[in-house]
Motif scaffolding. Structure first.
Motif, PDB file in Angstrom:
ATOM      1  N   GLU A 111       1.314   4.477  -3.838  1.00  0.00           N
ATOM      2  CA  GLU A 111       1.707   3.074  -3.935  1.00  0.00           C
ATOM      3  C   GLU A 111       2.953   2.923  -4.807  1.00  0.00           C
ATOM      4  O   GLU A 111       3.857   2.168  -4.499  1.00  0.00           O
TER       5      GLU A 111
ATOM      6  N   ARG B 175     -11.065   2.716  -2.221  1.00  0.00           N
ATOM      7  CA  ARG B 175     -10.132   2.892  -1.103  1.00  0.00           C
ATOM      8  C   ARG B 175      -9.859   1.557  -0.416  1.00  0.00           C
ATOM      9  O   ARG B 175     -10.757   0.731  -0.284  1.00  0.00           O
ATOM     10  N   GLY B 176      -8.639   1.378  -0.006  1.00  0.00           N
ATOM     11  CA  GLY B 176      -8.248   0.109   0.619  1.00  0.00           C
ATOM     12  C   GLY B 176      -7.998  -0.977  -0.403  1.00  0.00           C
ATOM     13  O   GLY B 176      -7.860  -2.158  -0.072  1.00  0.00           O
ATOM     14  N   GLY B 177      -7.898  -0.580  -1.679  1.00  0.00           N
ATOM     15  CA  GLY B 177      -7.868  -1.547  -2.773  1.00  0.00           C
ATOM     16  C   GLY B 177      -6.612  -2.409  -2.892  1.00  0.00           C
ATOM     17  O   GLY B 177      -6.614  -3.381  -3.641  1.00  0.00           O
ATOM     18  N   SER B 178      -5.554  -2.086  -2.156  1.00  0.00           N
ATOM     19  CA  SER B 178      -4.358  -2.931  -2.271  1.00  0.00           C
ATOM     20  C   SER B 178      -4.656  -4.364  -1.832  1.00  0.00           C
ATOM     21  O   SER B 178      -4.015  -5.306  -2.309  1.00  0.00           O
TER      22      SER B 178
ATOM     23  N   PHE C 209      -3.496  -1.257  -5.341  1.00  0.00           N
ATOM     24  CA  PHE C 209      -4.491  -0.187  -5.477  1.00  0.00           C
ATOM     25  C   PHE C 209      -4.763   0.311  -6.891  1.00  0.00           C
ATOM     26  O   PHE C 209      -5.716   0.999  -7.128  1.00  0.00           O
TER      27      PHE C 209
ATOM     28  N   SER D 222       0.862  -1.178   0.000  1.00  0.00           N
ATOM     29  CA  SER D 222       0.000   0.000   0.000  1.00  0.00           C
ATOM     30  C   SER D 222       0.895   1.224   0.000  1.00  0.00           C
ATOM     31  O   SER D 222       2.108   1.110   0.182  1.00  0.00           O
ATOM     32  N   ALA D 223       0.269   2.391  -0.098  1.00  0.00           N
ATOM     33  CA  ALA D 223       1.043   3.632   0.041  1.00  0.00           C
ATOM     34  C   ALA D 223       1.382   3.812   1.511  1.00  0.00           C
ATOM     35  O   ALA D 223       0.623   3.392   2.388  1.00  0.00           O
TER      36      ALA D 223
ATOM     37  N   LYS E 279      -2.023   9.704   6.031  1.00  0.00           N
ATOM     38  CA  LYS E 279      -1.711   8.677   5.030  1.00  0.00           C
ATOM     39  C   LYS E 279      -1.343   9.399   3.741  1.00  0.00           C
ATOM     40  O   LYS E 279      -2.021  10.368   3.365  1.00  0.00           O
TER      41      LYS E 279
ATOM     42  N   THR F 280      -1.956   8.550   0.743  1.00  0.00           N
ATOM     43  CA  THR F 280      -3.101   8.582  -0.191  1.00  0.00           C
ATOM     44  C   THR F 280      -4.087   9.701   0.177  1.00  0.00           C
ATOM     45  O   THR F 280      -4.608  10.386  -0.700  1.00  0.00           O
TER      46      THR F 280
HETATM   47  N1  ASP Z   1      -3.629   3.599  -0.409  1.00  0.00           N
HETATM   48  C1  ASP Z   1      -4.975   3.261  -0.718  1.00  0.00           C
HETATM   49  C2  ASP Z   1      -5.901   3.793   0.347  1.00  0.00           C
HETATM   50  O1  ASP Z   1      -5.456   4.416   1.296  1.00  0.00           O
HETATM   51  C3  ASP Z   1      -5.154   1.797  -0.940  1.00  0.00           C
HETATM   52  C4  ASP Z   1      -4.731   0.907   0.189  1.00  0.00           C
HETATM   53  O2  ASP Z   1      -4.064   1.336   1.121  1.00  0.00           O
HETATM   54  O3  ASP Z   1      -5.082  -0.274   0.157  1.00  0.00           O
HETATM   55  O4  ASP Z   1      -7.078   3.617   0.230  1.00  0.00           O
END
Ligand code: ASP
Length: 436
Positions: free
Chosen positions: A115, A183-186, A169, A37-38, A48, A50
């Motif tokens: 990322e 979001r959270g796609g990693s 991501f 992830s980032a 964060k 992102t």
């Molecule tokens: N960096 C992206 C986010 O914060 C994806 C991830 O972290 O999975 O949503």
């Protein structure tokens, strides 16, 4: 043995976290394919990357100065690079990106850089080749992943490489334009790769040692779930337990690849394994408890309803007309209820109920607000008599008034509706009486 190893934002927040990642990777030769992830939060008050990138995008849009935000990103990445003594000229990539910032630039491209840059640093630090996700993860124009094209590209890459680091991501459309996931796609990237590469295990490294049996803000030191099935996880996540992006389950579930949720800060603690089927019965009768507050129950009463054809359909049609999604429909002989999210109906509830009264020719409709739903989930409860009886009895003994009950046909999930004020007490009571 081959594992896909995905590290979330907190696992790559600073140089110290990068060191932990390296130690984890080097302690198991099966960990050859790394998704990152980032860079995320170092501590609660931190940002964060992102989030900062999305903020920059908003500043650009409204022509507000964005340079101090960009500076925070520069500082973060350059300090990781310097602390670890890396040689990747990240300053050049950052300067190039800074030069590209403008109102019309693609948001997906901009936010994917978190990322990208994190993976570049990680690849050098681990001594692994870097693979850009835009050259592998392929989207169709409708926004869905094109698994065939992704597999084709991956197979070609694998002819040359036996290990790599890839950013999560994002991927690209067939014309090569960068496209991000939600979001959270990693988590999804890791899961797609596990599927395509036929991994033996998908490891998802976070900052918690697996999934807990209940919310630790309610239950003091709840036990960890050692093994959970995909279906149980789906039920718990739907009810509010969040550990993994929902869409990350489907690719690995198809191939029955286990997911292991682990803690980068405490690998020794072990974690939770998510599997299709668990052949070893656990000592616990239930797997987990999750819940959400603020539902509204619309209870519809009509004499001799049980003889009437189509009345439920007519009520549901009204919900559909108002585009309201329904959570549950518990029913009695001459009544049934529709449970909806209070927030969704707050502006239209009286109009909607008026329409329902007409459509159903109901004797009475009651609206009950401030309801919480609590799901008790467990594969071991299936087809076992007495569980729901015990659940209702312990709640009764503790003076908790159950306003509604719903149970899935597979008997893996019992949902009770109670007043919001009883929410925490209900979770605690269930936990204390069912977890050994
Ligand atoms: N960096 C992206 C986010 O914060 C994806 C991830 O972290 O999975 O949503």
């Amino acid at each position: 043995m081959m594992k896909i190893t995905k590290f979330g934002g907190s696992s790559v927040a600073n140089a110290q976290q990068f060191r932990k990642v390296k130690h984890i990777i080097e302690s198991d030769p099966a960990r050859r394919f790394v998704v990152v992830s980032a860079s995320g939060r170092e501590h609660k008050k931190d940002n964060k990357v992102t989030d900062l990138l999305y903020l920059i995008e908003a500043h650009l849009k409204y022509s507000v100065d964005h340079l101090s935000l960009f500076h925070l990103i520069e500082e973060r990445f350059i300090s990781i690079k310097n602390d670890l003594g890396l040689s990747y000229p990240i300053e050049e990539d950052l300067a190039k990106l800074k030069g590209q910032l403008n109102k019309t630039m693609s948001t997906d491209y901009l936010v994917s850089r978190g990322e990208y840059l994190t993976a570049k640093l990680m690849a050098e630090y681990l001594g692994f080749p870097f693979v850009d996700a835009k050259d592998i993860i392929t989207f169709r124009y409708d926004g869905k992943i094109d698994f065939d094209a992704t597999k084709y590209r991956m197979d070609n890459t694998m002819k040359k490489l036996d290990r790599f680091v890839i950013p999560g991501f994002y991927g690209a459309l067939p014309d090569g334009t960068v496209r991000t996931m939600s979001r959270g796609g990693s988590d999804i990237t890791g899961s797609i790769l596990a599927d395509i590469l036929n991994a033996d295990m998908y490891e998802n490294w976070t900052d918690v040692s697996g999934i807990l049996m209940a919310d630790p803000r309610i239950v003091h030191h709840p036990k960890r779930i050692n093994t959970i099935t995909y279906s149980e996880l789906r039920e718990l996540s739907y009810m509010g337990a969040s550990v993994l992006h929902e869409e990350a389950i489907f690719p690995v579930k198809e191939k029955n690849i286990p997911i292991n949720i682990l803690n980068t800060n405490h690998p020794e603690e072990g974690g939770t394994i998510i599997v299709e089927k668990d052949d070893h019965p656990s000592e616990q009768m239930i797997t987990g408890i999750a819940g959400k507050k603020n539902f509204t129950v619309i209870a519809i009463y009509k004499n001799h309803m049980s003889d009437e054809v189509g009345i439920i359909r007519r009520a549901l049609e009204i919900c559909e007309n108002y585009r309201i999604s329904i959570e549950h429909i518990p029913s009695g002989i001459d009544s049934f209820s529709i449970v909806v999210n209070s927030e969704d109906v707050k502006d239209i509830i009286y109009d909607m109920v008026g329409d329902m009264k007409k459509a159903c020719n109901a004797d009475e409709i009651k609206i009950i607000d401030n309801i919480s739903l609590i799901a008790t989930v467990g594969r071991q409860m299936m087809y076992r008599p007495g569980i729901s009886g015990k659940l209702f009895a312990v709640l009764g003994k503790n003076n908790i008034n159950i306003r509604m009950i719903a149970q899935g046909t597979d008997e893996m999930n019992i949902i009770v509706g109670v007043e919001n004020k009883d929410y925490e007490k209900t979770v605690e009571t269930i936990y204390n009486n069912f977890v050994v």
